[in-house]
Design a protein around this motif. Structure first.
Motif, mmCIF file in Angstrom:
data_model
loop_
_atom_site.group_PDB
_atom_site.id
_atom_site.type_symbol
_atom_site.label_atom_id
_atom_site.label_comp_id
_atom_site.label_asym_id
_atom_site.label_seq_id
_atom_site.Cartn_x
_atom_site.Cartn_y
_atom_site.Cartn_z
ATOM 1 N N TYR A 22 70.088 28.025 43.355
ATOM 2 C CA TYR A 22 69.969 26.710 42.726
ATOM 3 C C TYR A 22 71.331 26.027 42.707
ATOM 4 C CZ TYR A 22 68.849 23.120 39.264
ATOM 5 O OH TYR A 22 68.647 21.920 38.627
ATOM 6 N N THR A 23 71.352 24.740 43.038
ATOM 7 C CA THR A 23 72.561 23.927 42.965
ATOM 8 C C THR A 23 72.360 22.842 41.917
ATOM 9 O OG1 THR A 23 73.054 24.321 45.302
ATOM 10 C CG2 THR A 23 74.169 22.460 44.232
ATOM 11 N N ALA A 24 73.228 22.787 40.931
ATOM 12 C CA ALA A 24 73.084 21.828 39.840
ATOM 13 C C ALA A 24 73.382 20.418 40.337
ATOM 14 C CB ALA A 24 74.018 22.189 38.695
ATOM 15 N N CYS A 26 72.210 21.567 31.079
ATOM 16 C CA CYS A 26 71.574 22.873 30.925
ATOM 17 C C CYS A 26 70.173 22.851 31.521
ATOM 18 C CB CYS A 26 71.494 23.262 29.447
ATOM 19 S SG CYS A 26 73.107 23.428 28.650
ATOM 20 N N VAL A 27 69.887 23.810 32.366
ATOM 21 C CA VAL A 27 68.546 23.979 32.924
ATOM 22 C C VAL A 27 67.796 25.028 32.119
ATOM 23 C CG1 VAL A 27 69.286 23.300 35.233
ATOM 24 C CG2 VAL A 27 69.315 25.723 34.582
ATOM 25 N N TRP A 74 65.281 30.814 28.980
ATOM 26 C CA TRP A 74 66.689 30.770 28.589
ATOM 27 C C TRP A 74 67.275 29.436 29.012
ATOM 28 C CZ3 TRP A 74 64.179 34.962 30.359
ATOM 29 C CH2 TRP A 74 64.335 36.183 29.704
ATOM 30 N N ASN A 75 68.254 28.950 28.263
ATOM 31 C CA ASN A 75 69.110 27.863 28.714
ATOM 32 C C ASN A 75 70.197 28.434 29.611
ATOM 33 O OD1 ASN A 75 67.951 25.680 27.360
ATOM 34 N ND2 ASN A 75 69.919 24.984 26.573
ATOM 35 N N SER A 76 70.568 27.697 30.652
ATOM 36 C CA SER A 76 71.712 28.081 31.470
ATOM 37 C C SER A 76 72.465 26.806 31.813
ATOM 38 C CB SER A 76 71.263 28.806 32.738
ATOM 39 O OG SER A 76 72.365 29.399 33.392
ATOM 40 N N CYS A 77 73.691 26.681 31.309
ATOM 41 C CA CYS A 77 74.446 25.437 31.432
ATOM 42 C C CYS A 77 75.362 25.487 32.653
ATOM 43 C CB CYS A 77 75.238 25.185 30.157
ATOM 44 S SG CYS A 77 74.152 25.030 28.692
ATOM 45 N N LEU A 78 75.301 24.413 33.457
ATOM 46 C CA LEU A 78 75.992 24.350 34.739
ATOM 47 C C LEU A 78 76.757 23.041 34.858
ATOM 48 C CD1 LEU A 78 72.926 25.490 36.894
ATOM 49 C CD2 LEU A 78 74.795 26.960 36.102
ATOM 50 N N VAL A 101 63.016 27.442 37.624
ATOM 51 C CA VAL A 101 64.083 26.677 36.988
ATOM 52 C C VAL A 101 63.588 25.246 36.786
ATOM 53 C CG1 VAL A 101 66.401 25.712 37.242
ATOM 54 C CG2 VAL A 101 65.952 28.070 37.925
ATOM 55 N N VAL A 102 63.713 24.745 35.558
ATOM 56 C CA VAL A 102 63.354 23.365 35.253
ATOM 57 C C VAL A 102 64.620 22.615 34.851
ATOM 58 C CG1 VAL A 102 60.925 23.659 34.641
ATOM 59 C CG2 VAL A 102 62.681 24.129 32.926
ATOM 60 N N SER A 103 64.694 21.346 35.237
ATOM 61 C CA SER A 103 65.865 20.539 34.933
ATOM 62 C C SER A 103 65.433 19.134 34.547
ATOM 63 C CB SER A 103 66.810 20.480 36.136
ATOM 64 O OG SER A 103 66.168 19.851 37.236
ATOM 65 N N SER A 104 66.344 18.401 33.907
ATOM 66 C CA SER A 104 66.077 17.018 33.532
ATOM 67 C C SER A 104 67.276 16.165 33.911
ATOM 68 C CB SER A 104 65.788 16.907 32.035
ATOM 69 O OG SER A 104 66.941 17.230 31.276
ATOM 70 N N THR A 105 67.101 14.846 33.825
ATOM 71 C CA THR A 105 68.148 13.891 34.180
ATOM 72 C C THR A 105 68.514 13.057 32.973
ATOM 73 O OG1 THR A 105 67.293 13.762 36.450
ATOM 74 C CG2 THR A 105 68.766 12.005 35.732
ATOM 75 N N ALA A 106 69.792 13.043 32.623
ATOM 76 C CA ALA A 106 70.243 12.258 31.473
ATOM 77 C C ALA A 106 69.868 10.793 31.641
ATOM 78 C CB ALA A 106 71.755 12.394 31.309
#
Length: 203
Positions: free
Chosen positions: A177-179, A184-185, A116-120, A143-148
């Motif tokens: 988790y802290t964004a 979106c993660v 799922w996407n989860s936007c923070l 949880v996977v995340s990326s950097t703009a």
């Protein structure tokens, strides 16, 4: 799909369909180790990422296709058997669904992963929890995340994901988790075993 690795590696293709996180995951047979490498081209000259963990571990690679990240298109996973015998299961999860508070997903013994996407917003603190509906179910939560502006982070392997501590079969798992920034993660459930309905919450 389920397949048995011959002496040579096995190659697959998929196309992303949603501007969201997707994941391709490979669950080995018991006692086996099957790795997955993701390429951007059919000729397999442009390696994006690989997951090379050990025995009885479901390897995965996730792709961030949210707006401003990787464009929709074709990808080429390759499965390599390190050890073991028997069939592995490979699955693509690309639902485009968003987790706001609660979601449910039926997963059978043949299902490997869901996402799922989860936007923070930057600094937002949340807890993700997956709860099995049947005592036979054994979930893993990531949880996977990326950097703009950092394209190398738009494709992630399992080792780079934030992971919940394993709680065992039939037990819920939670991950705080802290964004680090707005965005979106991807929230990933890996189904190690069992058949039933998982409930995923964000609180």
């Amino acid at each position: 799909m389920t397949a048995t690795t011959p002496p040579n590696d096995q190659n697959f293709r998929y196309d992303t369909r949603h501007e969201a996180w997707s994941v391709v995951a490979v669950r080995p047979p018991t006692g086996g180790d099957d790795d997955v490498t993701l390429f951007d081209d059919r000729a397999q000259t442009q390696r994006l990422e690989e997951s090379l963990l050990g025995v009885d571990v479901t390897d995965f690679v996730a792709v961030d296709s949210t707006a401003g990240r990787r464009p929709l298109g074709d990808y080429y996973p390759r499965v390599h058997r390190v050890t073991g015998t028997g069939a592995y299961t490979i699955e693509l999860a690309d639902s485009g669904q968003t987790l706001v508070d609660t979601a449910k997903r039926q997963m059978g013994t043949g299902d490997v992963a869901a996402i799922w996407n989860s936007c923070l917003t930057a600094g937002q603190q949340v807890t993700f929890t997956v709860t099995p509906g049947d005592p036979s179910q054994d979930a893993e939560l990531f949880v996977v995340s990326s950097t703009a502006g950092a394209p190398a982070t738009y494709v992630r392997d399992r080792a780079s994901a934030a992971a919940a501590t394993g709680a065992g079969t039939g037990q819920p798992e939670s991950l705080a988790y802290t964004a680090p920034a707005d965005g979106c993660v991807g929230v990933i459930i890996v189904n190690r075993a069992g058949n039933g309905t998982y409930t995923l919450t964000r609180s």
